[in-house]
Motif scaffolding. Structure first.
Motif, short mmCIF file in Angstrom:
data_model
loop_
_atom_site.label_atom_id
_atom_site.label_comp_id
_atom_site.label_asym_id
_atom_site.label_seq_id
_atom_site.Cartn_x
_atom_site.Cartn_y
_atom_site.Cartn_z
N ARG A 149 0.90 -0.92 -0.01
CA ARG A 149 -0.32 -0.16 0.35
C ARG A 149 0.80 1.34 0.02
N LEU A 150 0.77 1.65 -1.12
CA LEU A 150 1.13 3.85 -1.19
C LEU A 150 1.38 4.26 -0.57
N PRO A 151 2.37 5.38 0.61
CA PRO A 151 2.01 6.16 1.13
C PRO A 151 0.69 7.02 1.00
N ASP A 152 0.08 7.24 -0.24
CA ASP A 152 -1.25 8.34 -0.22
C ASP A 152 -2.22 8.06 0.44
N LEU A 153 -2.50 6.85 0.05
CA LEU A 153 -3.34 5.54 1.02
C LEU A 153 -3.31 5.20 2.24
N ARG A 154 -1.83 5.72 2.14
CA ARG A 154 -2.00 5.19 3.57
C ARG A 154 -2.39 6.27 4.96
N ALA A 155 -1.74 7.83 4.10
CA ALA A 155 -1.65 8.87 5.07
C ALA A 155 -3.57 9.15 5.18
N GLU A 156 -4.60 9.03 3.97
CA GLU A 156 -5.77 9.09 4.04
C GLU A 156 -5.87 8.16 4.89
N GLU A 157 -5.95 6.74 5.08
CA GLU A 157 -6.39 5.88 5.85
C GLU A 157 -5.58 6.30 7.21
N TYR A 158 -4.50 6.54 8.16
CA TYR A 158 -4.20 7.35 8.94
C TYR A 158 -5.72 8.66 9.59
N ILE A 159 -5.72 8.95 8.30
CA ILE A 159 -6.55 10.64 8.85
C ILE A 159 -7.87 10.33 8.76
N SER A 160 -8.32 9.22 8.67
CA SER A 160 -10.10 8.57 8.83
C SER A 160 -9.78 7.74 9.46
N LYS A 161 -8.48 6.79 9.93
CA LYS A 161 -8.96 5.56 10.54
C LYS A 161 -9.00 6.28 13.15
N TYR A 162 -7.58 6.80 12.33
CA TYR A 162 -7.07 7.06 14.02
C TYR A 162 -6.83 8.49 14.06
N SER A 163 -7.89 9.41 13.13
CA SER A 163 -7.64 10.72 13.55
C SER A 163 -6.05 11.22 13.51
N LEU A 164 -5.39 10.64 12.90
CA LEU A 164 -3.87 11.68 12.97
C LEU A 164 -4.05 12.71 12.18
N SER A 165 -3.22 13.85 12.32
CA SER A 165 -2.69 15.00 11.43
C SER A 165 -2.32 14.32 10.30
N GLU A 166 -2.93 15.74 9.66
CA GLU A 166 -2.33 15.72 7.75
C GLU A 166 -0.94 15.37 8.10
N TYR A 167 -0.75 16.42 9.30
CA TYR A 167 1.06 16.39 9.70
C TYR A 167 2.15 15.30 9.62
N ASP A 168 1.17 14.69 10.42
CA ASP A 168 1.59 13.49 11.36
C ASP A 168 2.24 11.90 10.51
N SER A 169 0.34 12.38 9.77
CA SER A 169 1.02 11.16 8.32
C SER A 169 1.24 11.10 7.72
N GLU A 170 2.06 12.91 7.50
CA GLU A 170 2.80 12.77 6.15
C GLU A 170 4.19 12.34 6.78
N ILE A 171 4.42 12.41 7.35
CA ILE A 171 5.54 11.81 7.75
C ILE A 171 6.31 10.53 8.43
N ILE A 172 4.78 10.13 9.02
CA ILE A 172 5.38 8.83 9.23
C ILE A 172 5.14 8.26 8.06
N THR A 173 4.36 8.57 6.83
CA THR A 173 4.14 7.48 5.17
C THR A 173 5.00 8.06 4.68
N SER A 174 6.18 8.81 4.82
CA SER A 174 7.20 9.35 4.29
C SER A 174 8.65 8.22 3.85
N ASP A 175 8.37 7.06 4.71
CA ASP A 175 8.96 6.12 5.01
C ASP A 175 8.62 4.98 5.03
N MET A 176 8.67 3.91 4.29
CA MET A 176 7.79 2.54 4.12
C MET A 176 7.69 1.64 5.69
N ALA A 177 9.35 2.23 6.16
CA ALA A 177 9.59 1.39 7.37
C ALA A 177 8.64 1.70 8.32
#
Lengths: 483, 475
Positions: free
Chosen positions: B297-325
């Protein structure tokens, strides 16, 4: 023992099997023949005397120990000098590669060795395969064994002359536009250019990659079929080889030509074809009719584009293929240069011959921005047209019969100064390279001057077995015996 | 004056694919081997040698294309690019000319809080050249180990308008290549290299200016610097009324400047034509489907998921998805955590700072980190204990809840115990009450500090603050 060199490959195989002579005796006989004939023929650039004898003794031992590599174990073969042989020079008859020894064997050489063949030497050719007379060799001019004032043909002239002069029972050549068939016609040998993709090109120093195939030169059709069968087949190292099954060209060879439909293309009997050649080939057509084949005229109008398309495509590919000869890593390097550009310029100017440079310039031009569409792309379209023409004609007939060359062997020097006249001698042979189809040249008569005349059989892709069958039927009539 | 101009930037990125063998032969591709120990007649371009295409290279390139929303050519092939250079043994590079394997893609970057889409013109496969080693005494030598190492060239549309955008594009691209698993993208080993095409034009103009190409930038920072320098240089020239010439330039890292290498007028004609030694390349629907399926699953998809599913901020989800590991780690941890936002915070503020190299790693198991987040969320431990635990587990990982229980590190939420501790401080130092009453609120802070140290940092900070105020007021 005196005449064992005049025997063919299969005859040797049988003699070795029944112990009539040893491989060592056989190799010695050929080495002696080479010693005797080379002064007048000049077929070889390199003869591997010592090693050939060592290998022959090893072969004899294998046979005695019951671990022979097969029926051909111990039979010598001559190899055109553009096919890579480990620890033996491979010069392409060019100053550029003088002294170059490849670190690997071409796939065909591996297959020959695996079957026990002994590489007896490397044969002369036109430099990098560019020429029709061996006059473009940087080292020597091979003479026609039937008349030493005449050319042996080219570019595989050394190979055809070696077989014709009984210096080797068989030889490998390469055929980019007729280089196996034309010298075979001039020297009275049997020469096959297989279907593109039938034989691995890995280790064949490239001239025009999309056109050329390694081919076999022998004194008989059966020998030729046996050798090709051994060499053919897909090779993981050559992505252009075809995945057709194991090639058996021998079992059906005496099947005859009854009911075979043989077409003779009008375009290859017309202008430029000498009367003698035309009549010999038409006489052969008649013989085929007598043997039960259906013989009729066909037309391939697109053949008028074959020569120009061939020279554009082959030169374009050559200009790229030969760029690696730059004096940097191997081969000839100019003695003096100030910088890398000078190194390139001088090494290539001094190391490559005139004809090679002419083709490189022609090919470079044809690929240049602004000219690509007009030359290379157009030549490719013409090639596609020719391919379609052949596909169509092979729905009407099984085989095509034509002269191999417009004339018999010409005099040394006769066409040397007219490249276009020289190019024109390829008219009958280049269409098969463009279409990628198999084509075989075999002797069909002798001219008034005592020179061999060759005829060409062409078939649809992967129809080699059929070509051999038809050639064998003709050969058995014994019409073409000479020399 | 620069404000009156805008830059038009397109990037060409070369990415070395991490196949085990080379693109046209079976030589290994290991970086840093002794010169000329990983080559054969094929990659050294010896007479007679022929290339055979490594299918893995095609698959990796298709994955790179799919990861960047490209369309995949079904019928294509390779071409020869002809030029003389000592590091190019055949004097032609096998590449792709007008039939790239992947084309028409894009990727999104976040620039200044806004999403921007950068087009990807094409991705093609090709072989790398060798390396020239210049030695004063022995002259120039050639190392053929790199000859035939597989590359993809990723060409962007000229959609980039600032050095910052270029950097973001490169970062995103690198991240996507790592997600796709097609390259190590190690810039220090040259497995990701970048060429910049840049022109400038007056703002509002729709015409393109004459462009320059800056070759071989091997860090994102250099790419950004080169772009900034080039923008200044080109606008200054235009301001002086001079004409720009189309040329190739190189960037000098020590001076931060670019220098002309050669002008495009003298550019070579590469005489591209279809490689006759290789059959046409056919890519089946099935292959593309299989490769798409193999992609994570690629970063954009994951970031969307983090925001909707875990209520993460856009900024945090961007940081976390920037690196797959990192994203994988987060996902493994969040599976066992009831406090995803807290987990994300801890991951970003406490863990990322400890990771010294470019790519994410963490010696603490995801489950253990999730437990730390959960214990914080539950109020079992306070944030300073959480920090201490992370420091400890970083060196030697073990289940944190056990540590907390065993060593009684849990937070003191007991009102009475805290009241007692506060009173003890006041009793020991009566001045704090006087100070507090005279309006010096820092006195309260000092009480909190002293209670914290007395409890080994385990006091519930909110409760402690509240009680301290109460007690001080009531004294």
């Amino acid at each position: 023992m005196g005449d064992i060199v005049k025997r063919g490959v299969i005859e040797h195989a049988e003699a070795l099997a029944r112990g009539e002579y040893s491989a060592e005796e056989l190799v010695r006989a050929y080495l002696a023949r080479i010693e005797e004939k080379e002064a007048s023929v000049d077929a070889f650039l390199y003869v591997d005397c010592e090693r050939a004898l060592d290998l022959a003794r090893e072969s004899d031992k294998r046979r005695a120990d019951g671990v022979s590599r097969g029926r051909f174990d111990g039979i010598p073969i001559a190899v055109k000098d553009n096919i890579c042989t480990r620890s033996m020079p491979t010069t392409c008859a060019s100053k550029m590669l003088d002294g170059y020894i490849p670190p690997y064997d071409a796939t065909v050489i591996e297959r020959l060795r695996a079957n026990g063949f002994i590489i007896i030497g490397k044969t002369n050719m036109d430099e990098f395969g560019m020429g029709s007379s061996c006059e473009n060799s940087a080292f020597k001019i091979t003479k026609n064994p039937f008349d030493n004032e005449r050319v042996a043909g080219g570019s595989s002239g050394g190979s055809a002359a070696a077989v014709a002069a009984f210096e080797a029972p068989c030889a490998l050549g390469s055929d980019t536009g007729g280089s196996v068939r034309q010298p075979s016609a001039f020297c009275g040998t049997v020469g096959m250019k297989p279907t593109y993709g039938r034989v691995s090109r890995y280790g064949l120093v490239a001239f025009a990659s999309s056109l050329e195939q390694i081919g076999v030169i022998t004194s008989s059709v059966a020998d030729n079929a046996a050798l090709l069968g051994m060499m053919a087949g897909q090779d993981a190292k050559d992505a252009t080889t075809a995945s057709v099954g194991a090639a058996d060209f021998e079992s059906d060879i005496s099947g005859g030509v009854s009911r075979l439909r043989i077409g003779f293309p009008r375009e290859l009997f017309g202008k430029g074809i000498s009367r003698e050649v035309r009549e010999a080939v038409l006489a052969a057509a008649e013989k085929y009719g007598d043997m039960g084949a259906e013989v009729f005229e066909v037309s391939l109008p697109s053949l008028e584009y074959a020569l120009p398309a061939y020279y554009v495509i082959s030169s374009a590919e050559a200009s790229s293929n030969l760029s690696r000869f730059d004096g940097v890593r191997y081969g000839y390097r100019a003695a003096e240069y100030e910088n890398i550009t000078e190194l390139y310029l001088r090494s290539r100017s001094q190391g490559l011959g005139d004809e090679v440079k002419r083709r490189i310039m022609l090919g470079t031009f044809a690929l240049s921005a602004g000219y690509y569409d007009e030359y290379y792309a157009r030549a490719r379209r013409a090639a596609a047209l020719i391919k379609r023409d052949f596909e169509r004609v092979f729905r009407e007939c099984d085989l095509l019969l034509s002269p191999t060359t417009p004339e018999t062997a010409f005099k040394i020097g006769e066409k040397k100064n007219s490249p276009t006249q020289m190019y024109a001698t390829d008219i009958c042979s280049v269409p098969a390279n463009i279409a990628g189809i198999p084509a075989l040249s075999l002797p069909c008569g002798v001219s008034a001057e005592g020179l061999p005349i060759g005829m060409q059989l062409m078939g649809d892709s992967f129809s080699e077995a059929l070509l051999y069958r038809a050639a064998y039927a003709f050969e058995r009539l014994g019409e073409a015996k000479n020399g | 004056m620069a404000e009156r101009y805008e830059m038009i930037v397109g990037l060409e990125v070369h990415v070395e694919l991490k196949t085990e063998t080379k693109i046209f032969c079976s030589c290994p591709t290991i970086f840093g081997a002794e010169p000329n120990t990983q080559c054969c007649p094929v990659c050294m371009g010896l007479p007679g040698a022929l290339p055979t295409l490594n299918r893995r290279v095609v698959e990796y390139a298709i994955k790179a294309g799919l990861a960047t929303n490209c369309r995949i050519a079904r019928q294509t092939g390779l071409d020869r690019k002809n030029y003389f250079y000592p590091d190019l043994p055949k004097a032609y590079q096998i590449s792709q000319y007008d039939r790239p394997l992947c084309y028409g893609g894009w990727l999104d970057i976040e620039s200044g809080g806004e999403k921007k889409r950068i087009g990807i013109t094409r991705i093609h496969i090709e072989e790398d050249a060798g390396k020239l080693i210049h030695d004063g005494e022995r002259g120039t030598m050639i190392d053929c180990n790199r000859c035939g190492v597989p590359l993809i060239e990723i060409v962007s549309e000229p959609d980039i308008r600032s050095a910052q955008e270029a950097k973001l594009y490169l970062k995103k691209l690198r991240s996507l290549m790592l997600y796709a698993g097609v390259s190590d993208c190690k810039m220090n080993e040259g497995s990701l290299r970048c060429d910049v095409n840049i022109s400038v034009r007056p703002v509002g103009s729709s015409e393109l200016g004459e462009r320059c190409e800056i070759k071989n930038l091997n860090s994102f920072a250099f790419a950004a610097k080169a772009i900034e320098y080039e923008f200044e240089r080109q606008t200054a020239l235009l301001e002086r009324g001079e004409r720009l010439t189309r040329e190739t330039r190189r960037f000098d890292a020590s001076s931060g400047k670019t220098y002309a290498m050669r002008s495009k007028e003298s550019a070579e004609d590469y005489r591209y034509f279809p490689e006759p030694d290789l059959p046409p390349l056919t890519v089946s629907e099935e292959t593309v489907a299989r490769l798409a399926n193999e992609l994570p699953r690629l970063p954009d998809l994951r970031a969307e998921e983090y925001i909707s599913k875990y209520s993460l901020s856009e900024y945090d989800s961007e940081i976390i998805t920037s690196d797959m590991a990192l994203a994988d780690y987060f996902e493994a941890a969040v599976r066992t955590s009831a406090y995803p936002k807290l987990l994300a915070n801890i991951l970003i503020s406490e863990i990322l700072g400890r990771v010294e190299q470019e790519d994410f790693y963490c010696p603490i198991s995801p489950e253990n980190l999730a437990e730390i987040a959960d214990m914080s969320g539950e109020g079992l431990i306070n944030s300073s204990t959480a920090k201490k635990l992370i420091k400890r587990l970083w060196l030697s990982d073990e289940p944190p809840r056990e540590v907390v229980m065993r060593e009684e590190l849990f937070q003191i939420n007991d009102r009475e115990a805290l009241t007692e501790a506060i009173l003890a401080v006041i009793r020991a130092d009566a001045r704090v009450v006087a100070d507090y009453k005279s309006g010096r609120t820092v006195a309260a802070k000092s009480v909190v500090g002293r209670v914290m140290s007395a409890t080994g940092g385990r006091a519930n900070p909110a409760l402690l603050g509240e009680l301290t105020q109460e007690i001080l007021k009531s004294q």
